[in-house]
Write an enzyme that holds these catalytic residues in place. Structure first.
Site, PDB file in Angstrom:
ATOM      1  N   HIS A 282       0.239  10.229   4.050  1.00  0.00           N
ATOM      2  CA  HIS A 282       0.676  11.332   3.184  1.00  0.00           C
ATOM      3  C   HIS A 282       1.763  12.106   3.946  1.00  0.00           C
ATOM      4  O   HIS A 282       2.782  11.539   4.318  1.00  0.00           O
ATOM      5  CB  HIS A 282      -0.565  12.163   2.840  1.00  0.00           C
ATOM      6  N   HIS A 321       5.255   4.306  -2.979  1.00  0.00           N
ATOM      7  CA  HIS A 321       4.645   5.506  -3.544  1.00  0.00           C
ATOM      8  C   HIS A 321       3.697   5.093  -4.647  1.00  0.00           C
ATOM      9  O   HIS A 321       3.986   4.140  -5.378  1.00  0.00           O
ATOM     10  CB  HIS A 321       5.726   6.449  -4.103  1.00  0.00           C
ATOM     11  N   ASP A 377       9.715  11.052   2.581  1.00  0.00           N
ATOM     12  CA  ASP A 377       9.564  11.134   4.030  1.00  0.00           C
ATOM     13  C   ASP A 377      10.542  10.252   4.793  1.00  0.00           C
ATOM     14  O   ASP A 377      10.649  10.357   6.011  1.00  0.00           O
ATOM     15  CB  ASP A 377       8.130  10.747   4.426  1.00  0.00           C
TER      16      ASP A 377
HETATM   17  N1  CMC Z   1       5.364  -1.119   3.664  1.00  0.00           N
HETATM   18  C1  CMC Z   1       4.990  -2.401   3.400  1.00  0.00           C
HETATM   19  N2  CMC Z   1       4.219  -2.753   2.351  1.00  0.00           N
HETATM   20  C2  CMC Z   1       3.817  -1.784   1.539  1.00  0.00           C
HETATM   21  C3  CMC Z   1       4.158  -0.426   1.744  1.00  0.00           C
HETATM   22  C4  CMC Z   1       4.971  -0.107   2.856  1.00  0.00           C
HETATM   23  N3  CMC Z   1       5.332   1.140   3.107  1.00  0.00           N
HETATM   24  N4  CMC Z   1       3.608   0.331   0.771  1.00  0.00           N
HETATM   25  C5  CMC Z   1       2.936  -0.513  -0.025  1.00  0.00           C
HETATM   26  N5  CMC Z   1       3.062  -1.791   0.438  1.00  0.00           N
HETATM   27  C6  CMC Z   1       2.524  -3.005  -0.186  1.00  0.00           C
HETATM   28  C7  CMC Z   1       1.002  -3.079  -0.001  1.00  0.00           C
HETATM   29  O1  CMC Z   1       0.674  -3.767   1.182  1.00  0.00           O
HETATM   30  C8  CMC Z   1       0.594  -3.827  -1.251  1.00  0.00           C
HETATM   31  O2  CMC Z   1       0.917  -5.172  -1.066  1.00  0.00           O
HETATM   32  P1  CMC Z   1      -0.045  -6.338  -1.690  1.00  0.00           P
HETATM   33  O3  CMC Z   1       0.061  -6.164  -3.183  1.00  0.00           O
HETATM   34  O4  CMC Z   1       0.534  -7.622  -1.195  1.00  0.00           O
HETATM   35  O5  CMC Z   1      -1.427  -6.060  -1.183  1.00  0.00           O
HETATM   36  C9  CMC Z   1       1.554  -3.305  -2.321  1.00  0.00           C
HETATM   37  O6  CMC Z   1       2.726  -2.891  -1.593  1.00  0.00           O
HETATM   38  C10 CMC Z   1       0.996  -2.145  -3.118  1.00  0.00           C
HETATM   39  O7  CMC Z   1       0.685  -1.087  -2.208  1.00  0.00           O
HETATM   40  P2  CMC Z   1      -0.590  -0.148  -2.284  1.00  0.00           P
HETATM   41  O8  CMC Z   1      -1.036   0.150  -0.872  1.00  0.00           O
HETATM   42  O9  CMC Z   1      -1.599  -0.741  -3.215  1.00  0.00           O
HETATM   43  O10 CMC Z   1       0.029   1.166  -2.959  1.00  0.00           O
HETATM   44  P3  CMC Z   1      -0.646   2.584  -3.018  1.00  0.00           P
HETATM   45  O11 CMC Z   1      -0.158   3.206  -4.263  1.00  0.00           O
HETATM   46  O12 CMC Z   1      -2.120   2.496  -2.835  1.00  0.00           O
HETATM   47  O13 CMC Z   1      -0.060   3.328  -1.723  1.00  0.00           O
HETATM   48  C11 CMC Z   1       1.368   4.559  -0.290  1.00  0.00           C
HETATM   49  C12 CMC Z   1       1.000   4.208  -1.754  1.00  0.00           C
HETATM   50  C13 CMC Z   1       2.421   5.659  -0.297  1.00  0.00           C
HETATM   51  C14 CMC Z   1       0.105   5.075   0.450  1.00  0.00           C
HETATM   52  C15 CMC Z   1       1.898   3.280   0.401  1.00  0.00           C
HETATM   53  O14 CMC Z   1       3.074   2.832  -0.258  1.00  0.00           O
HETATM   54  C16 CMC Z   1       2.177   3.500   1.882  1.00  0.00           C
HETATM   55  O15 CMC Z   1       1.244   3.361   2.696  1.00  0.00           O
HETATM   56  N6  CMC Z   1       3.454   3.856   2.273  1.00  0.00           N
HETATM   57  C17 CMC Z   1       3.776   4.173   3.651  1.00  0.00           C
HETATM   58  C18 CMC Z   1       3.318   5.595   3.988  1.00  0.00           C
HETATM   59  C19 CMC Z   1       4.248   6.629   3.378  1.00  0.00           C
HETATM   60  O16 CMC Z   1       5.461   6.523   3.453  1.00  0.00           O
HETATM   61  N7  CMC Z   1       3.631   7.679   2.797  1.00  0.00           N
HETATM   62  C20 CMC Z   1       4.364   8.799   2.195  1.00  0.00           C
HETATM   63  C21 CMC Z   1       4.173   8.818   0.722  1.00  0.00           C
HETATM   64  S1  CMC Z   1       5.326   9.928  -0.134  1.00  0.00           S
HETATM   65  C22 CMC Z   1       5.035  11.521   0.435  1.00  0.00           C
HETATM   66  C23 CMC Z   1       3.629  11.957   0.455  1.00  0.00           C
HETATM   67  O17 CMC Z   1       2.818  11.643  -0.411  1.00  0.00           O
HETATM   68  O18 CMC Z   1       3.312  12.702   1.380  1.00  0.00           O
END
Ligand code: CMC
Length: 442
Positions: A282, A321, A377
């Protein structure tokens, strides 16, 4: 047999009631459930019972990926189109034309203020920037190298011990008082935690300066009689604060609403929200982005890093996201703000690596397929670093403006007659009832 759900009836544009018919294949029964604002009520599924005495069907949704937990009139996001609006105003317009305090008023009260209301609001916040001296002493007791976000979380929680009236959450005047105190004092807490981390004396607020100007003064003033903030810098931080002020039901806002639903005071709820924000998935992501870019170290190593991410060995921090499935509009504005900041500070060497990373990722099938784009971010940390902030303070810089969003959401939740204490159900997968075995027989 058709049984009718209890959801509020709604009609579509042609005046026709919108419903869904569900067939329970266990019993062959059909149920007609109302659709309201594109949602069905999870509670309506409880009438689907497989046998007499059955508890009824529940919905299972880890991480609330497809569950609306409230009705809200504050922030609207269209993730497919990359749209973000506060109370109906596009974020691009607010970033360009509004100020952080005006945006804060909008989020809290629902409308943009007139000139008199804005002046009164600004003045009220200005009058509450000081911390109680005991609060300052309490902060001084933290370990010399304490993480500023840990200090922030602890200090905000401690505010409840100074304002005992805060527990009257059903009193609108008390809600107003705590709203003003929190918005006014979080920059002071943030700045004290920053100075503490550097071993520098705390600087008291200067109420002749703007909200952001005073914050910068508390961060960076040394022996000069009055700190004079650089206007470009002051404006850049103000824009960053506007962009971070609210983002509907994210993890920390959900924590604010969930903890606040027990009717605990807003300081305790805000501390819980700030703790949620601290995590790297986050608000801690901007810190993780800088660590990632530093580790990559050179533009030439970007393809190798992307390969490593694609093989599941790590994340591309600052990408992806839950809601945005196209470019995060905040990231686009931050990228533009970065240009203005770098003109003043000189470029951040990490920017080149970030741009290359974005370029390669946006052309790559892995990221295209999963609709992974830069989020807020990805570039904010690079600006913070160029402005001279150490990475440890990044989540605190996020927490200051987001306090406004948490408060707006908390107030909406308290005033919503439909809201109840947050208490999800579970699917129990543990052992069946069994007899206790005395220790000598185990
Ligand atoms: N790098 C590589 N792969 C990713 C990433 C990433 N940053 N984000 C998602 N994926 C992949 C994930 O592994 C999954 O792949 P598969 O379908 O093969 O299993 C697919 O994309 C879907 O991802 P998810 O984890 O199911 O998506 P989510 O909606 O649960 O998670 C998230 C959203 C923001 C937690 C995630 O994208 C992430 O961990 N990003 C990196 C951390 C980040 O930048 N966070 C800041 C978010 S914006 C500001 C805030 O909220 O504070």
């Amino acid at each position: 047999m058709v049984q009718t759900g209890k959801g509020t009836r709604t009609n579509n544009q042609d005046g026709v009631r919108e419903t869904i018919t569900v067939t329970d294949n266990r019993t062959g029964r059909e149920y007609e459930l109302d659709i309201t604002d594109g949602t069905v009520r999870a509670r309506d599924f409880r009438q689907l019972k497989a046998y007499e005495g059955d508890f009824g069907l529940m919905v299972y949704d880890p991480g609330f990926a497809n569950t609306a937990s409230c009705r809200s009139a504050i922030t609207h996001i269209n993730g497919e189109q990359g749209i973000l609006e506060y109370r109906g105003y596009p974020i691009e317009e607010l970033a360009q034309r509004s100020s952080f305090l005006e945006t804060a008023y909008l989020l809290i009260h629902g409308d943009l203020p007139g000139a008199g209301a804005l002046e009164a609001w600004t003045e009220e916040i200005r009058m509450h920037t000081y911390l109680h001296e005991s609060m300052k002493q309490m902060m001084e007791a933290f370990q010399y190298d304490a993480h500023p976000m840990g200090m922030f979380v602890g200090s905000v929680a401690a505010m409840s011990t100074f304002y005992r009236d805060a527990k009257n959450v059903n009193d609108p005047q008390s809600r107003h008082d705590q709203t003003i105190r929190l918005i006014a004092k979080v920059p002071t807490i943030a700045a004290f935690s920053y100075r503490h981390n550097l071993g520098k004396p705390y600087v008291y607020p200067d109420n002749d300066l703007s909200y952001v100007g005073n914050f910068l003064s508390m961060l960076w003033k040394m022996s000069e009689p009055q700190y004079k903030p650089n206007p470009t810098l002051e404006k850049a931080i103000d824009v960053l604060f506007i962009l971070h002020a609210d983002h509907e039901q994210n993890c920390s806002t959900n924590a604010m609403r969930s903890v606040g639903s027990s009717e605990v005071d807003p300081y305790s709820a805000t501390a819980a929200a700030a703790a949620a924000l601290y995590g790297p998935l986050h608000g801690g992501a901007n810190e993780a982005v800088i660590r990632m870019l530093t580790e990559i170290g050179d533009k030439s190593r970007v393809p190798q890093f992307v390969k490593h991410v694609k093989s599941g060995e790590g994340l591309l921090w600052g990408f992806g996201h839950r809601i945005y499935k196209s470019y995060d509009p905040r990231a686009a504005i931050i990228k533009r703000t970065a240009d203005e900041v770098f003109e003043m500070t000189g470029p951040n060497p990490l920017l080149e690596i970030a741009l290359e990373l974005e370029r390669i990722a946006l052309e790559d099938e892995y990221f295209i397929e999963r609709k992974l784009y830069p989020n807020v971010d990805f570039y904010s940390g690079i600006i913070y670093q160029a402005l001279g902030f150490p990475v440890d303070i990044f989540p605190v810089l996020f927490a200051i403006p987001r306090t406004v969003g948490w408060l707006a959401q908390w107030r909406e939740m308290i005033e919503d007659p439909e809201q109840k204490i947050a208490r999800p159900r579970q699917v129990f997968v543990g052992p069946e009832r069994r007899a206790y075995v005395p220790i000598e027989r185990r």
